[in-house]
Design an enzyme around this catalytic site. Structure first.
Site, PDB file in Angstrom:
ATOM      1  N   TYR A  22       0.822  -1.226   0.000  1.00  0.00           N
ATOM      2  CA  TYR A  22       0.000   0.000   0.000  1.00  0.00           C
ATOM      3  C   TYR A  22       0.849   1.268   0.000  1.00  0.00           C
ATOM      4  O   TYR A  22       0.657   2.159  -0.841  1.00  0.00           O
ATOM      5  CB  TYR A  22      -0.963  -0.028   1.194  1.00  0.00           C
ATOM      6  CG  TYR A  22      -1.971  -1.140   1.027  1.00  0.00           C
ATOM      7  CD1 TYR A  22      -3.141  -0.937   0.308  1.00  0.00           C
ATOM      8  CD2 TYR A  22      -1.721  -2.414   1.524  1.00  0.00           C
ATOM      9  CE1 TYR A  22      -4.044  -1.964   0.106  1.00  0.00           C
ATOM     10  CE2 TYR A  22      -2.611  -3.455   1.325  1.00  0.00           C
ATOM     11  CZ  TYR A  22      -3.775  -3.228   0.619  1.00  0.00           C
ATOM     12  OH  TYR A  22      -4.653  -4.250   0.406  1.00  0.00           O
ATOM     13  N   GLU A  26      10.930  -4.992  -5.643  1.00  0.00           N
ATOM     14  CA  GLU A  26      10.016  -5.885  -4.920  1.00  0.00           C
ATOM     15  C   GLU A  26      10.622  -7.283  -4.893  1.00  0.00           C
ATOM     16  O   GLU A  26      10.959  -7.837  -5.931  1.00  0.00           O
ATOM     17  CB  GLU A  26       8.641  -5.885  -5.624  1.00  0.00           C
ATOM     18  CG  GLU A  26       7.678  -6.990  -5.206  1.00  0.00           C
ATOM     19  CD  GLU A  26       7.393  -7.010  -3.698  1.00  0.00           C
ATOM     20  OE1 GLU A  26       6.973  -5.980  -3.139  1.00  0.00           O
ATOM     21  OE2 GLU A  26       7.612  -8.078  -3.080  1.00  0.00           O
ATOM     22  N   GLY A  76      -7.794 -10.323   3.003  1.00  0.00           N
ATOM     23  CA  GLY A  76      -9.227 -10.569   2.830  1.00  0.00           C
ATOM     24  C   GLY A  76      -9.968  -9.398   2.219  1.00  0.00           C
ATOM     25  O   GLY A  76     -11.191  -9.447   2.061  1.00  0.00           O
ATOM     26  N   VAL A 109      16.196  -6.340  -1.453  1.00  0.00           N
ATOM     27  CA  VAL A 109      17.204  -5.429  -0.913  1.00  0.00           C
ATOM     28  C   VAL A 109      17.798  -6.067   0.350  1.00  0.00           C
ATOM     29  O   VAL A 109      17.070  -6.442   1.268  1.00  0.00           O
ATOM     30  CB  VAL A 109      16.594  -4.052  -0.584  1.00  0.00           C
ATOM     31  CG1 VAL A 109      17.663  -3.112  -0.035  1.00  0.00           C
ATOM     32  CG2 VAL A 109      15.920  -3.454  -1.817  1.00  0.00           C
ATOM     33  N   GLU A 167     -13.985  -9.661  13.210  1.00  0.00           N
ATOM     34  CA  GLU A 167     -14.418 -10.076  11.888  1.00  0.00           C
ATOM     35  C   GLU A 167     -15.114 -11.432  12.027  1.00  0.00           C
ATOM     36  O   GLU A 167     -14.648 -12.283  12.778  1.00  0.00           O
ATOM     37  CB  GLU A 167     -13.147 -10.176  11.045  1.00  0.00           C
ATOM     38  CG  GLU A 167     -13.209 -10.979   9.809  1.00  0.00           C
ATOM     39  CD  GLU A 167     -11.799 -11.100   9.167  1.00  0.00           C
ATOM     40  OE1 GLU A 167     -10.867 -10.363   9.541  1.00  0.00           O
ATOM     41  OE2 GLU A 167     -11.654 -11.963   8.298  1.00  0.00           O
ATOM     42  N   HIS A 179      -1.646  -8.248  11.187  1.00  0.00           N
ATOM     43  CA  HIS A 179      -1.562  -6.782  11.107  1.00  0.00           C
ATOM     44  C   HIS A 179      -0.392  -6.200  11.909  1.00  0.00           C
ATOM     45  O   HIS A 179      -0.601  -5.417  12.831  1.00  0.00           O
ATOM     46  CB  HIS A 179      -2.849  -6.138  11.649  1.00  0.00           C
ATOM     47  CG  HIS A 179      -4.115  -6.596  11.015  1.00  0.00           C
ATOM     48  ND1 HIS A 179      -5.353  -6.423  11.613  1.00  0.00           N
ATOM     49  CD2 HIS A 179      -4.356  -7.195   9.828  1.00  0.00           C
ATOM     50  CE1 HIS A 179      -6.302  -6.908  10.817  1.00  0.00           C
ATOM     51  NE2 HIS A 179      -5.723  -7.386   9.736  1.00  0.00           N
ATOM     52  N   GLY A 225       3.021   0.526   6.921  1.00  0.00           N
ATOM     53  CA  GLY A 225       2.346   0.239   8.185  1.00  0.00           C
ATOM     54  C   GLY A 225       3.179   0.559   9.423  1.00  0.00           C
ATOM     55  O   GLY A 225       2.628   0.721  10.515  1.00  0.00           O
ATOM     56  N   ASN A 232      -9.114  -3.382  10.708  1.00  0.00           N
ATOM     57  CA  ASN A 232      -8.163  -3.871   9.702  1.00  0.00           C
ATOM     58  C   ASN A 232      -7.455  -2.656   9.087  1.00  0.00           C
ATOM     59  O   ASN A 232      -8.089  -1.652   8.780  1.00  0.00           O
ATOM     60  CB  ASN A 232      -8.902  -4.649   8.617  1.00  0.00           C
ATOM     61  CG  ASN A 232      -9.869  -5.650   9.207  1.00  0.00           C
ATOM     62  OD1 ASN A 232     -10.772  -5.259   9.932  1.00  0.00           O
ATOM     63  ND2 ASN A 232      -9.674  -6.902   8.926  1.00  0.00           N
ATOM     64  N   PHE A 285      -5.453  -1.636   6.229  1.00  0.00           N
ATOM     65  CA  PHE A 285      -4.894  -1.091   4.976  1.00  0.00           C
ATOM     66  C   PHE A 285      -5.506   0.227   4.533  1.00  0.00           C
ATOM     67  O   PHE A 285      -4.834   1.024   3.861  1.00  0.00           O
ATOM     68  CB  PHE A 285      -4.800  -2.136   3.859  1.00  0.00           C
ATOM     69  CG  PHE A 285      -6.075  -2.566   3.178  1.00  0.00           C
ATOM     70  CD1 PHE A 285      -6.875  -1.679   2.502  1.00  0.00           C
ATOM     71  CD2 PHE A 285      -6.423  -3.917   3.158  1.00  0.00           C
ATOM     72  CE1 PHE A 285      -8.030  -2.104   1.842  1.00  0.00           C
ATOM     73  CE2 PHE A 285      -7.567  -4.348   2.506  1.00  0.00           C
ATOM     74  CZ  PHE A 285      -8.377  -3.433   1.843  1.00  0.00           C
TER      75      PHE A 285
END
Ligand code: FAD
Length: 491
Positions: free
Chosen positions: A15, A35, A105, A235, A347, A430, A458, A468, A470
Site C-alpha cells: 500500500y 520488490e 481478505g 534489498v 471479523e 496486522h 504500516g 483492519n 490497509f
C-alpha cells in the site's frame, strides 16, 4: 556487479509503496520500485486456492503455512504468503507485486474517528475523514455487498449465522466494505464468469474479482510511463554515503529463491515501503551491517493491532452449521468497541474447508495497551521481538468474554479443533509500528537523522488502529506523499 543509478527508489510494492509511486509518477518523477516477490500478473502463473495449494501458496517453503490445516507439501517457490515466526507470535505477510493486497481478505475498514484521534492526536482528523479516506475508497475501489444477495447466497451462511448469533448474545454487528468487486461476485454465483471468492481463493491470491493494488494504484502508476517495477529483487542492506545518497545491495533471485545476480543500486531519494517487518529489518540490519544511522525511536511502539484469533465448534450443527460452501471474502463484523470493559471489533471470518465443520472463526482486533519492541540480533542475523503473553493478556480476556457470551446464548464450545485451548494469541496479520509518524520520522514520514530517507508503510502507525489497517495505511501514505511533494522533497 551491475551498478544501477536511479534518482528515486521505492522498496516494496504494498500500500505505502504503491501510493508513493503513483503520486510521484503523476508529478512527473521517474520511480524505480524494487520488490522481492514475483510479478504474478506478468508471470502468467495462476494463483492457487486453499483446497489445492500450489506455487502461490507459500514463500519458499516445503509445506503450507496457513494458520491451520497445513497438511499440504509444496515445492519451494516464491509464493505470495510468507510467515515470520517469533517465540510468542507468528506474523503473516504478503509477497509479490501488490504486497499484502495479494493475500489479504480485502476488508476495507475506516477506523473509528475517536480512536484515530487518540492514536494520531497531531493529525487533522477532519481532513482525513473528508479528504484522504474518501480518496482511498475511490482509488482502492471499495464497495459493499448487496443485502439481498447476502441474504440469499448459500456461500454466506457463515455470515448470516454469525450475525444472528451475535444479536442473540446482545452484540452489535456491522456490514464491512471490501475491495472485492461484489458485482463480479454476483456473476460468479450465477456461473457467468470464473469463480474466485466462491472457489476458496484468497490467502494465496485471487485470480478474479479482487481489486488488489496491481489492478488499482500500481496499474495507474505504470500507465504514467514513469514507473519501473523490478520484481524478484530483494534489498539486503542500505548504506548512507558521504554525499547523503544511498547505496543498496540487492539480490535478484529466480522463482526457486536462488540468487541469479548481485546488483548495486544508487539513489538520491529512498522510500522504504517494505511493510512493517520488512522496513524494520532493513533499517535495523543496515545499522548493524553498514552503520546506517538510526534514531532511538526505530523499533519502538510495535504492536499486533490487537489481533487475536478464536473460534467456536458445534455452531448450529443440526441446522446446517456455518455452511459447507463459504465465500472467502468476509462482509460481517461485530462491533463491541464502545464497551468500556471489553472493547473489541471482530471479523466474522470464513473457514472455507469444502465441508461443513460447524465452526465459527473470529479475528478479534483489540486495543494494544502494552506495546512491543523490535531489535536486531547481530549473532543470529534475525529480528528480535520483545512480545509475550503479557502483551496479549487483555486480548485473551476479551476473547474469553466474547466466546463465553456467544456460547451461553447460542450453544457451542470453544474451538479446540482450530487452536490449542481455543485461543490463537500468536496469529498476527496486522503488524504495525516501529517507525512511528512524528516520533521516528517527521510529520510526513521523513526519517529522523536523514535528509533523503522516508518511510511510508504500516510501520508509521503506532501498533494499533482498532480495525483492519490497509485503509489507514493507504490514507496516511497519501497524506505524507502529498506533503513531501509539496515541500519539494523530490525536486
Ligand atoms: P505490505 O503490503 O506488506 O508490502 C510490503 C512489500 O515489500 C511486500 O510486497 C514485500 O514482499 C516487499 N518487501 C519486503 N522486504 C523487502 C526487501 N528487503 N526488498 C524488496 N521488497 C521487500 N488488512 C486489511 O485492512 N484488511 C484485510 O482484510 C486484511 N486481511 C489480511 C489477511 C492476511 C492473510 C494478511 C497477511 C494480512 C491482512 N491484512 C488485512 C493486512 C494488510 O494486508 C497489511 O496491513 C498491508 O498489506 C500492509 O501494507 P504495507 O504497505 O505496510 O506493506
Amino acid at each position: 556487479k551491475e551498478v544501477i543509478d536511479a534518482p528515486i527508489l521505492v522498496i516494496g510494492s504494498g500500500y505505502g509503496g504503491a501510493v508513493s509511486a503513483l503520486r510521484l509518477c503523476e508529478a512527473g518523477k521517474k520511480v524505480v520500485m524494487l520488490e522481492m516477490g514475483l510479478n504474478w500478473e506478468k508471470s502468467g502463473i495462476p494463483f492457487s486456492n486453499m483446497l489445492k495449494p500450489g506455487k502461490s501458496a507459500a514463500w519458499l517453503k516445503k509445506k503450507t503455512i496457513a494458520p491451520f490445516m497445513n497438511i499440504f507439501s509444496l515445492t519451494p517457490f516464491t509464493g505470495t504468503l510468507d510467515r515470520m515466526d517469533f517465540e510468542h507470535i507468528n506474523i503473516w505477510v504478503g509477497r509479490g507485486v501488490g504486497g499484502g493486497s495479494l493475500v489479504n481478505g480485502g476488508m476495507a475498514v475506516t477506523p473509528k474517528e475517536s480512536y484515530f484521534k487518540e492514536i494520531f492526536p497531531d493529525l487533522d482528523a477532519e481532513k482525513f475523514y473528508n479528504t484522504y479516506f474518501p480518496l482511498v475508497h475511490k482509488e482502492l475501489k471499495v464497495n459493499v455487498i448487496g443485502e439481498q444477495f447476502l441474504k440469499d447466497c448459500p456461500y454466506y451462511q457463515f455470515t448470516r449465522v454469525g450475525e444472528e448469533e451475535a444479536h442473540k448474545a446482545g452484540f452489535k454487528t456491522i456490514r464491512v466494505p471490501n475491495v472485492y468487486d461484489f458485482q463480479y461476485m454476483e456473476k460468479e454465483y450465477k456461473n457467468e464468469v470464473p469463480r474466485s471468492a466462491f472457489n476458496t481463493e484468497v490467502i494465496y491470491g485471487n485470480n478474479h474479482g479482487k481489486n488488489s493494488l496491481d489492478k488499482t494504484y500500481l496499474k495507474k502508476a505504470l500507465e504514467t510511463g514513469n514507473l519501473e517495477i523490478l520484481d524478484l529483487h530483494c534489498v539486503e542492506n542500505i548504506k548512507l554515503n558521504d554525499d547523503k545518497t544511498y547505496t543498496l545491495n540487492v539480490q535478484q533471485t529466480d522463482t526457486s529463491g536462488v540468487v541469479v545476480s548481485d546488483k548495486i543500486f544508487n539513489c538520491k531519494k529512498l522510500i522504504l515501503a517494505a511493510g512493517t517487518m520488512g522496513t524494520l529489518k532493513l533499517l535495523l540490519q543496515s545499522h548493524a551491517v553498514t552503520s546506517l544511522p538510526i534514531h532511538e525511536q526505530i523499533g519502538k511502539n510495535w504492536g499486533n493491532n490487537g489481533n487475536f484469533m478464536t473460534g467456536r465448534n458445534w455452531v448450529k450443527p443440526l441446522s446446517g452449521g456455518t455452511g459447507a460452501k463459504q465465500s472467502t471474502i468476509p462482509v460481517g463484523g461485530i462491533d463491541n468497541w464502545d464497551d468500556k470493559e471489553h472493547p473489541f471489533f471482530t471479523e466474522i471470518a470464513p473457514l472455507p474447508m469444502g465441508m461443513d465443520v460447524a465452526t465459527a472463526l473470529y479475528l478479534l482486533i483489540n486495543r494494544v495497551d502494552k506495546k512491543g519492541e523490535v531489535s536486531y540480533d547481530v549473532n543470529t542475523k534475525k529480528l528480535n521481538l520483545d512480545w509475550d503473553q503479557s502483551n496479549t493478556a487483555k486480548m485473551r480476556e476479551n476473547a474469553d468474554y466474547f466466546i463465553k457470551k456467544m456460547n451461553r446464548a447460542n450453544g457451542g464450545t470453544r474451538s479446540h479443533f482450530l487452536f490449542n485451548n481455543g485461543f490463537g494469541a500468536d496469529v498476527c496479520y496486522h503488524p504495525l509500528g516501529g517507525c512511528v509518524l512524528g516520533k521516528a520520522t517527521n510529520a510526513y514520514g521523513k526519517v529522523n537523522d536523514h535528509d533523503n530517507l522516508y518511510v511510508l508503510d504500516g510501520s508509521l502507525i503506532p501498533g494499533t488502529i482498532g480495525v483492519n489497517p490497509f485503509v489507514t495505511i493507504t490514507a496516511i501514505a497519501e497524506y505524507c506523499i502529498e506533503n513531501l511533494i509539496r515541500q519539494n522533497e523530490f525536486a
